[in-house]
Write a protein that holds these residues in place. Structure first.
Motif: not given
Length: 111
Positions: A83-93
């Protein structure tokens, strides 16, 4: 908790160079240094966002859990966990890392 493990209770293991972050505060409106509330509709130009790293993959070299990272909010993948929003990134971003362990006289890491 292992530095590579996400927040306690998150049912995932990140792979490769992925970084899971949680946005800081309300993404819409923000406050100026003087305390004035700036609505999201007043946004001018391209603005980067700060978030807190809550999980890192095994090949991430410059970020650990708890670091504040600067990233482009237009270039992200969102995920909801418990129920909680997260963001998935690549380290280079990730454009920058703010942490007490960062040395002021060290050079940057080029990926």
């Amino acid at each position: 908790m292992n530095v590579n493990d996400p927040e306690p209770g998150l049912p995932i293991r990140l792979l490769h160079d992925r970084v899971l972050v949680r946005l800081e505060g309300n993404e819409g409106e923000r406050r100026s240094a003087a305390g004035i509330v700036i609505p999201a509709t007043a946004s001018v130009g391209h603005r980067l966002s700060w978030a807190t790293a809550v999980g890192v993959g095994p090949h991430v070299r410059s970020i650990v859990n708890g670091d504040r990272v600067l990233f482009d909010p237009d270039d992200r993948s969102e995920v909801e966990l418990h129920g909680r929003d997260y963001i998935l990134l690549r380290e280079r971003d990730v454009h920058a890392v703010a942490a007490s362990r960062v040395e002021t006289d060290a050079t940057g890491l080029y990926l």
